[in-house]
Scaffold this active site. Structure first.
Site, mmCIF file in Angstrom:
data_model
loop_
_atom_site.group_PDB
_atom_site.id
_atom_site.type_symbol
_atom_site.label_atom_id
_atom_site.label_comp_id
_atom_site.label_asym_id
_atom_site.label_seq_id
_atom_site.Cartn_x
_atom_site.Cartn_y
_atom_site.Cartn_z
ATOM 1 N N SER A 275 -9.523 15.761 42.738
ATOM 2 C CA SER A 275 -9.551 14.416 42.226
ATOM 3 C C SER A 275 -11.015 13.915 42.411
ATOM 4 C CB SER A 275 -8.872 13.505 43.810
ATOM 5 O OG SER A 275 -9.228 12.322 43.907
ATOM 6 N N TYR B 68 -6.863 12.547 52.870
ATOM 7 C CA TYR B 68 -6.873 12.995 51.506
ATOM 8 C C TYR B 68 -8.206 13.483 50.966
ATOM 9 C CZ TYR B 68 -5.797 12.631 46.314
ATOM 10 O OH TYR B 68 -5.553 12.539 45.212
HETATM 11 C C1 BGC Z 1 -5.675 8.946 44.545
HETATM 12 C C2 BGC Z 1 -5.447 7.653 44.302
HETATM 13 C C3 BGC Z 1 -6.711 6.828 43.837
HETATM 14 C C4 BGC Z 1 -7.219 7.547 42.798
HETATM 15 C C5 BGC Z 1 -8.415 6.636 42.100
HETATM 16 C C6 BGC Z 1 -6.543 9.655 43.170
HETATM 17 O O1 BGC Z 1 -7.006 10.946 43.474
HETATM 18 O O2 BGC Z 1 -4.622 9.754 44.674
HETATM 19 O O3 BGC Z 1 -4.913 6.958 45.487
HETATM 20 O O4 BGC Z 1 -6.038 5.508 43.296
HETATM 21 O O5 BGC Z 1 -7.593 8.672 43.235
HETATM 22 O O6 BGC Z 1 -9.242 6.336 43.127
#
Ligand code: BGC
Length: 255
Positions: free
Chosen positions: A143, A156
């Site tokens: 991410s 996360y």
């Molecule tokens: C997350 C989302 C978030 C996005 C942008 C992703 O990795 O799961 O919750 O909106 O990143 O910030």
């Protein structure tokens, strides 16, 4: 077709970005093991779509936070298709909790599903690829938050930060075997993980405004990057992350 004859495992493969990856790899000619936890009907639907593309997919219900289950996915690929070439660590969850309110259970779940699974998925897949002697590709779906804080989603961020270092370190450790380890870092993508945002027009407005490209990604726009990284065109890429985020991480009003 870039991936003709290749065999892939995709964790968390029956929804969101995972399902799009399954379809894109199949379009490129790969046969696929789809790992899933719930919604068997979504998996059967995907198996049919893959068959319509002329490839084969088998769904396996597995809990990627368990090492034995990860081994089962690799064994299924070898048993069904003879070998394993691509392993995509895609399964992921988030709690949207802060440092002050995250419980031990929430912490453990996020770290186990996102990071422990990717660590041992990489280990087990790499062992199989080394045994085969022809290298392989391990692709970690991280991410923008592998590098960029998301206040209110700290477990996360920790898990994705861990995947960032997994990608870099395992990439170096496995380079001598030509097992390439790369990360794909999406920004905001229209998938079930973002449902709470998508249901809230005010939040969506805020999010779209923050993204230089002005919108969330479609899952297919992440899957196409994964397919590239799994193919011959990415043979010199390892121990790094490719971000597909519409520019969000570098968004700046330039005051
Ligand atoms: C997350 C989302 C978030 C996005 C942008 C992703 O990795 O799961 O919750 O909106 O990143 O910030």
């Amino acid at each position: 077709m870039n991936l003709k004859g290749k065999v892939a495992v995709v964790t968390g493969g029956n929804s969101g970005i995972g399902a799009a990856i399954v379809l894109e790899l199949a379009k490129q000619g790969a046969n696929i093991v789809i790992d899933y936890r719930s919604h068997p009907e979504a998996t059967s639907d995907l198996e049919k779509k893959v068959a319509a593309l002329g490839d084969q997919a088998i769904g396996i219900e597995a809990d990627v936070s368990k090492i034995a289950d990860l081994q089962m996915l690799v064994d299924a690929a070898v048993k069904q298709f003879g070998h394993l070439d691509i392993f995509v660590n895609n399964a992921g969850v988030e709690t949207r909790t802060t440092i002050l309110d995250t419980t031990e259970k929430q912490f453990d779940t996020v770290l186990e599903v996102n990071l422990k699974s990717a660590f041992f998925g990489t280990q087990i897949a790499a062992k199989q690829m080394i045994k085969q002697g022809k290298g392989g590709r391990i692709i970690n779906i991280t991410s923008v938050h592998e590098d960029w804080p998301m206040p209110g989603n700290i477990p996360y961020c920790l898990s994705k930060g861990g995947m960032r270092m997994l990608t870099r370190t395992a990439g170096i450790e496995l380079a001598e075997h030509n097992v390439l380890v790369v990360g794909v870092g999406p920004g905001a993508v229209a998938t079930p993980i973002n449902l709470s945002t998508m249901k809230n027009p005010a939040l969506m407005d805020k999010l779209d405004t923050a993204i230089p490209l002005g919108r969330m990604a479609k899952p297919e726009e992440i899957a196409s990057v994964v397919a590239f990284l799994a193919g011959d065109g990415a043979s010199y890429m390892t121990a790094t992350t490719v971000f597909a985020d519409g520019g969000i991480m570098h968004q700046s009003p330039g005051l």
